[in-house]
Design a protein around this motif. Structure first.
Motif, PDB file in Angstrom:
ATOM      1  N   ARG A 137      -6.208   5.124  -4.388  1.00  0.00           N
ATOM      2  CA  ARG A 137      -6.664   6.453  -3.969  1.00  0.00           C
ATOM      3  C   ARG A 137      -6.302   7.373  -5.127  1.00  0.00           C
TER       4      ARG A 137
ATOM      5  N   GLU B  41      -4.183   1.806  -2.219  1.00  0.00           N
ATOM      6  CA  GLU B  41      -4.795   1.971  -0.894  1.00  0.00           C
ATOM      7  C   GLU B  41      -4.928   0.622  -0.199  1.00  0.00           C
TER       8      GLU B  41
ATOM      9  N   ASP C 270      -2.440   6.253  -5.689  1.00  0.00           N
ATOM     10  CA  ASP C 270      -1.615   5.407  -4.822  1.00  0.00           C
ATOM     11  C   ASP C 270      -2.415   4.168  -4.432  1.00  0.00           C
TER      12      ASP C 270
ATOM     13  N   PRO D  48       0.834  -1.209   0.000  1.00  0.00           N
ATOM     14  CA  PRO D  48       0.000   0.000   0.000  1.00  0.00           C
ATOM     15  C   PRO D  48       0.865   1.253   0.000  1.00  0.00           C
ATOM     16  N   GLY D  49       0.417   2.239  -0.711  1.00  0.00           N
ATOM     17  CA  GLY D  49       1.162   3.500  -0.796  1.00  0.00           C
ATOM     18  C   GLY D  49       1.977   3.609  -2.066  1.00  0.00           C
ATOM     19  N   GLU D  50       2.124   2.476  -2.775  1.00  0.00           N
ATOM     20  CA  GLU D  50       2.914   2.538  -4.016  1.00  0.00           C
ATOM     21  C   GLU D  50       2.187   3.384  -5.064  1.00  0.00           C
ATOM     22  N   ARG D  51       2.971   4.142  -5.797  1.00  0.00           N
ATOM     23  CA  ARG D  51       2.398   5.045  -6.799  1.00  0.00           C
ATOM     24  C   ARG D  51       2.077   4.280  -8.087  1.00  0.00           C
TER      25      ARG D  51
END
Lengths: 172, 353
Positions: free
Chosen positions: B267, B250, B248, B227-230
């Motif tokens: 997201r 989520e 990103d 999670p958080g990877e672009r």
């Protein structure tokens, strides 16, 4: 008194000025596409559906209810990215059903109106779900939380919308 | 017979109305043509005419409403809401002073960057020609994520043109009318795009779901995805240029409809719920690339990998040889085990890797 006979219906015939019959649906359709741009949660409300229900239960003509539902639904479809006819079919049935029920039930009662709106909102969602999933093959999901919010929002809004529309009708 | 028709008139009308619309729906399902590189469901001519007629009536009203709304807002901002302006002025002055210092530092960095860019011969990466458009309406339904913008074919817009904001992609043009256009947002169920995960370089397909979420589907479970990877556009769909921000990661979950694949919920980088103005990319440069996706180094690396995997022909002997070297050789890798002709019965097994 919850039920009215058809005789009472003829005594209390409801009519609208032709301008009202044209302007109210157009206004509802424009507000429906404009207001969610400012307030995204407004999309839960279905003003055109409320107009179809109102005209259906007050005019009490099955043909008029069906045609009003079809026209309003088709215009709604034209503004979406989905094929034209989804809302048209759903709202034709709602218009017919509202007119059929309007003959039998006292539709001037606020509680009856809210309950009717809740039932018709659920029916509208079910019809659209069936048409999109079964006829068009979309990967639709039934989201209970969203549908419950939609039913509550429309039922509450019907009190205000129907009150405003009541001011515009004239009894024969 | 007459009494039958008059008695069931309402029901007959409903039946006819439903039948006509059912046929119309069937026509629309058969008629669409899937354009190359896009998953847009193009409408037939008659459907387009209906949409155009509605847009011609609705768009001017929505434009007027938007204008009135903006006018009221500006009136409030400019003339009515003057409280605290003096204090705000002081604050802004302080911020300007701070930013001037920051600007000087950034200017030095920029000059250095320009020099390096020239040195490496990078191509200009954002040669997009864009048209600024204002959002004037929505579809009015949460089952169809479509917005209406105030620019159309008169401004050079065409179907399938990408629509973006400075934060990230929004969607693409679906229908174009003379002075307005429908934009299919990326979180619509019928929308799609080719995407790539920025760090893991895993490619996937972007889709919207019924809840209005943006998902990347058709991915096999991979522990590297966090999670958080672009997520960026890959350019593979030939609609969106490469390297534009999508969002990103989520959450990561099993795709219930297509196990064992997983679905990443994103997201979105652009605020799809409240769009005011958007940019429509009307023209792009021939070779679009962006940092992290289409860099020269990556292109060279891909070519080297591809070249290494292909067999080569020895010009002297005319024989075909594989030049590939395995990253993790084992006993099945060609060349790690001696030929059978050189082995003797009873000899110990060669060491396995």
């Amino acid at each position: 008194m919850a039920l009215n006979s058809t005789l009472t219906r003829h005594e209390n015939e409801t009519t609208f000025h032709p301008v009202v019959l044209v302007v109210v649906p157009i206004l509802a359709l424009i507000l429906q596409v404009y207001v969610p741009h400012l307030f995204p949660h407004f999309v839960l409300l279905d003003l055109p559906l409320l107009v179809v229900i109102y005209f259906g239960i007050t005019l009490r003509g099955q043909v008029a209810g069906t045609m009003a539902g079809m026209l309003i639904g088709l215009v709604q479809d034209a503004q979406t990215g989905h094929p034209i006819g989804v809302n048209g079919m759903a709202k034709s049935i709602i218009g017919y059903a509202a007119a059929s029920i309007g003959i039998r039930i006292d539709v001037d009662n606020t509680i009856s109106r809210m309950l009717l709106t809740a039932v018709f909102t659920l029916a509208n969602s079910i019809l659209i779900y069936i048409i999109e999933r079964r006829l068009l093959g979309f990967d639709g999901q039934w989201l209970w939380l969203r549908e419950t919010a939609r039913i509550l929002a429309n039922a509450l809004a019907s009190v205000v919308v129907f009150w405003i529309l009541d001011r515009l009708r004239r009894k024969g | 017979m007459e009494s039958f028709f008059s008695r069931y008139k309402g029901l007959l009308v409903l039946g006819i109305v439903l039948l006509v619309q059912l046929i119309a729906l069937a026509t629309q399902i058969h008629r669409p043509t899937v354009t190359a590189g896009a998953d847009a469901r193009s409408d037939g001519h008659h459907v387009r005419v209906v949409r155009l007629a509605i847009a011609v009536v609705v768009a001017p009203v929505e434009r007027a409403l938007t204008g009135v709304g903006h006018g009221t807002r500006n009136l409030w901002r400019n003339y009515v809401y003057l409280r605290g302006v003096r204090q705000k002025n002081y604050d802004l002055q302080a911020e300007v002073d701070r930013m001037r210092l920051e600007q000087m530092s950034l200017l030095a960095d920029a000059r250095q960057g320009q020099r390096l860019q020239q040195l490496l011969g990078f191509r200009q990466q954002y040669l997009y020609k864009t048209v600024v458009a204002q959002v004037i309406g929505t579809s009015g339904s949460d089952q169809s994520r479509v917005i209406l913008i105030d620019k159309g074919s008169n401004d050079g817009l065409k179907p399938d043109m990408p629509v973006i904001t400075p934060d990230g992609i929004v969607g693409k043009i679906r229908e174009v009318f003379p002075d307005s256009a429908q934009v299919l947002e990326m979180n619509d169920q019928t929308a799609g795009a080719g995407v790539i995960l920025e760090t893991t370089r895993i490619r996937g397909i972007l889709r919207g779901n019924a809840a209005g979420q943006v998902q990347v589907i058709d991915l096999l479970p991979d522990d590297r995805i966090k999670p958080g990877e672009r997520v960026l556009t890959s350019g593979g769909d030939q609609v969106y240029p490469r390297g534009l921000a999508v969002g990103d990661v989520e959450s990561i979950a099993l795709d219930r409809q297509h196990p064992p694949y997983i679905a990443l919920t994103l997201r979105p980088a652009a605020n799809l719920a409240q769009l005011e103005e958007v940019l429509v990319i009307t023209e792009t440069s021939g070779a679009l690339s962006a940092p992290g996706v289409g860099s020269e180094a990556e292109m060279q690396r891909s070519m080297d990998t591809a070249a290494g995997a292909l067999p080569t022909v020895d010009s002297a002997t005319g024989t075909t040889t594989r030049s590939a070297t395995a990253l993790h050789p084992d006993r099945f890798t060609p060349g790690t085990v001696p030929p059978a002709s050189s082995m003797r019965p009873g000899e110990p097994k060669p060491e396995s890797h």
